[in-house]
Design an enzyme around this catalytic site. Structure first.
Site, PDB file in Angstrom:
ATOM      1  CG  HIS A  16      -1.935  -1.093   1.217  1.00  0.00           C
ATOM      2  ND1 HIS A  16      -2.193  -1.891   2.290  1.00  0.00           N
ATOM      3  CD2 HIS A  16      -2.745  -1.527   0.233  1.00  0.00           C
ATOM      4  CE1 HIS A  16      -3.137  -2.780   1.978  1.00  0.00           C
ATOM      5  NE2 HIS A  16      -3.484  -2.582   0.733  1.00  0.00           N
ATOM      6  CG  HIS A  17       4.732   1.684  -2.054  1.00  0.00           C
ATOM      7  ND1 HIS A  17       4.314   0.524  -2.650  1.00  0.00           N
ATOM      8  CD2 HIS A  17       5.372   2.393  -3.012  1.00  0.00           C
ATOM      9  CE1 HIS A  17       4.702   0.525  -3.909  1.00  0.00           C
ATOM     10  NE2 HIS A  17       5.346   1.640  -4.169  1.00  0.00           N
ATOM     11  CE  LYS A  37       4.364  -7.328 -13.732  1.00  0.00           C
ATOM     12  NZ  LYS A  37       3.269  -8.150 -14.323  1.00  0.00           N
ATOM     13  CG  ASP A  79       9.118   5.984 -12.664  1.00  0.00           C
ATOM     14  OD1 ASP A  79       9.338   5.598 -11.498  1.00  0.00           O
ATOM     15  OD2 ASP A  79       9.977   6.510 -13.387  1.00  0.00           O
ATOM     16  CE  LYS A  98      -4.637  -1.022 -13.099  1.00  0.00           C
ATOM     17  NZ  LYS A  98      -5.370  -2.300 -13.223  1.00  0.00           N
ATOM     18  CE  LYS A 122      -1.716 -11.245 -11.662  1.00  0.00           C
ATOM     19  NZ  LYS A 122      -0.808 -10.444 -12.506  1.00  0.00           N
ATOM     20  CB  SER A 164      -3.572  -0.775 -16.515  1.00  0.00           C
ATOM     21  OG  SER A 164      -4.135  -1.967 -16.990  1.00  0.00           O
TER      22      SER A 164
HETATM   23  N1  GLU Z   1      -2.260  -8.762 -15.462  1.00  0.00           N
HETATM   24  C1  GLU Z   1      -1.294  -7.850 -15.997  1.00  0.00           C
HETATM   25  C2  GLU Z   1       0.050  -8.027 -15.317  1.00  0.00           C
HETATM   26  O1  GLU Z   1       0.352  -9.055 -14.773  1.00  0.00           O
HETATM   27  C3  GLU Z   1      -1.806  -6.427 -16.026  1.00  0.00           C
HETATM   28  C4  GLU Z   1      -2.091  -5.801 -14.701  1.00  0.00           C
HETATM   29  C5  GLU Z   1      -2.801  -4.456 -14.784  1.00  0.00           C
HETATM   30  O2  GLU Z   1      -2.940  -3.914 -15.870  1.00  0.00           O
HETATM   31  O3  GLU Z   1      -3.186  -3.975 -13.721  1.00  0.00           O
HETATM   32  O4  GLU Z   1       0.889  -7.172 -15.380  1.00  0.00           O
END
Ligand code: GLU
Length: 474
Positions: free
Chosen positions: A68-69, A98, A103, A74, A110, A365
């Site tokens: 949660h930083h 990632k 950035d 996402k 997930k 995204s």
């Molecule tokens: N599922 C993709 C990933 O592993 C996309 C995640 C996203 O767009 O939030 O990077």
């Protein structure tokens, strides 16, 4: 896509910790803060019933918020029978690193739903997805500023549209409701370029690596994509689009492996023709432009670049000795185990790590989320203005030189960028600059063993910094 080798349940998150610990030695961050960064902040395991015929089926599902930083968190939602808590935790952690590398100002998360999308009817898929969304709502695990899901293995824009619709039904006055999920269809607030984003990012990343003469010489390769041989494992959204852009960029795809079989042709395979064949027959097998091949054996074909684009744990201690490529480009999450990686590094194989290479999906995204919260399509304000400014410029040049520009020259200059142009250019910039960030870390940190460790170092430093800025750990 494929479930090509058996998963070692309970070991994937351990693998991520191993990678993290390797990198931790190269950063100046306190033990306590490292602890805070590496473990998952919130793990939500749920079971809910859906009605099938006259009975109930109990669905097991998860959402993990690793860090949660930065908020929102996402990450995609995986639909697969192999889903388990360890896998979702590992994938959530990878999302954190990632996002930091490219950035994207989000924490990692997930989701996973333990079902086989291939064996589930569209009606059941809809019921499961909507029910999963309401379970997330109940526990505050979804929202434009909280946690924003996206597609992953086994899910697509269809499921994202159901999620957005369910969320909007619960929060009718939330004007940013569409930003609660990304990877939506364009008609439901999606963005042009999202579908192909991960594959396009994979292409940009490999292209950048192959552009650097000094590095290519080390790997025994000439520079450039043209004529290099590629093996692609997985022909889902990521595998297909990686193959498409590599093919268009001049790479030669000599093998494609899928869950139900593989194809091989040393003279090259056209991924568009394979896709057309699959649409017609339901399988890549029997494609007239190549010979059918063993799906496990395909990974072991000699090539310049092996692109695993399916699931984790595909290159492991059992097959690593037989891998004969110069470079592994990790389009999937976690396709190489740490044990296999040790062997590959010794063999001199260059690995472009997942936490960098497949970050194109989450990058776009982020663009989609920005579009949703700003309520305007990229390019809407500037496109015509830029177009007419370039038209004026051409007229001035024609007047000054007394020469008329040709139609071809005009068509090159007289353009304003539309949404897709801007998304592609933003993604290209992101992938190129992030590659140089991790490569510089690799080159300039004494003793750092590989590019993955360098990528983790870059990520950990950025995350640690954001905690310090918040004043949580002064
Ligand atoms: N599922 C993709 C990933 O592993 C996309 C995640 C996203 O767009 O939030 O990077």
């Amino acid at each position: 896509m494929s479930d090509i080798t058996e998963k070692r349940e309970g070991e994937f998150f351990e693998d991520v910790l191993k990678y993290f610990n390797r990198a931790a030695k190269f950063v100046d961050v306190s033990e306590g803060l490292l602890e805070q960064i590496k473990y998952c902040n919130s793990v939500y395991r749920m079971r809910f019933p859906i009605k099938v015929g006259n009975d109930f089926q109990v669905i097991e599902a998860y959402r993990v918020e690793h860090s949660h930083h930065k908020l929102p968190t996402k990450g995609g939602i995986r639909f697969s029978t192999a889903v388990n808590q360890d896998e979702v935790m590992a994938l959530a952690a990878l999302m954190t690193y990632k996002c930091a590398i490219v950035d994207v100002p989000f924490g990692g998360a997930k989701g996973g739903i333990k079902i086989s999308p291939r064996k589930t009817t569209p009606e059941e898929m809809e019921r499961i997805t909507r029910r999963y969304t309401s379970e997330l709502i109940k526990k505050n695990f979804i929202g434009p500023g909280i946690d924003v899901p996206a597609p992953d293995y086994g899910s697509s824009e269809r499921e994202m549209a159901w999620i957005a619709d369910t969320y909007a039904t619960f929060y009718p006055s939330e004007m940013n409701a569409l930003a609660c999920v990304t990877g939506k269809p364009i008609s439901q607030g999606g963005i042009r370029g999202r579908k192909e984003a991960t594959g396009l990012g994979v292409y940009y990343g490999i292209r950048e690596a192959l552009n650097i003469e000094e590095d290519c010489a080390k790997w025994g390769m000439t520079t450039g994509m043209a004529g290099k041989t590629f093996v692609i494992q997985g022909f889902g959204n990521v595998g297909f689009h990686s193959a498409k852009f590599i093919h268009e960029g001049g790479g030669k795809i000599i093998a494609i492996a899928e869950w139900d079989g593989a194809l091989y042709n040393q003279d090259g395979i056209d991924p568009f023709a394979v896709e057309a064949h699959r649409n017609k027959t339901g399988s890549i097998k029997g494609f007239p432009g190549a010979q059918d091949y063993d799906k496990y054996g395909a990974l072991e074909i000699e090539c310049d670049v092996l692109v695993p684009a399916a699931l984790e744990n595909q290159i492991n201690k059992d097959n690593v000795e037989r891998i004969k490529c110069k470079m592994i480009a990790e389009a999937a999450n976690g396709p190489v185990t740490p044990e296999a990686e040790d062997v590959l590094i010794k063999k001199g194989v260059y690995i472009i790590p997942d936490i960098y290479l497949n970050a194109g999906g989450v990058t776009v995204s982020y663009f989609e989320w920005l579009k949703n919260i700003s309520h305007v399509r990229f390019g809407r304000l500037g496109k015509r203005y830029d177009e007419s400014a370039s038209k004026n410029m051409i007229s001035v040049v024609e007047e000054l030189t007394g020469k008329a520009a040709t139609e071809v020259q005009k068509s090159l200059v007289e353009r304003g960028a539309d949404e897709k142009d801007l998304v592609y250019s933003g993604l290209e910039e992101t992938m190129i600059s992030a590659y140089h960030d991790i490569r510089n870390e690799f080159k300039n940190t004494p003793g750092i063993p590989d590019l993955r460790t360098a990528a983790f170092v870059v990520a950990i430093k950025k995350i640690a910094l954001s905690y310090n800025t918040l004043g949580v750990f002064p």
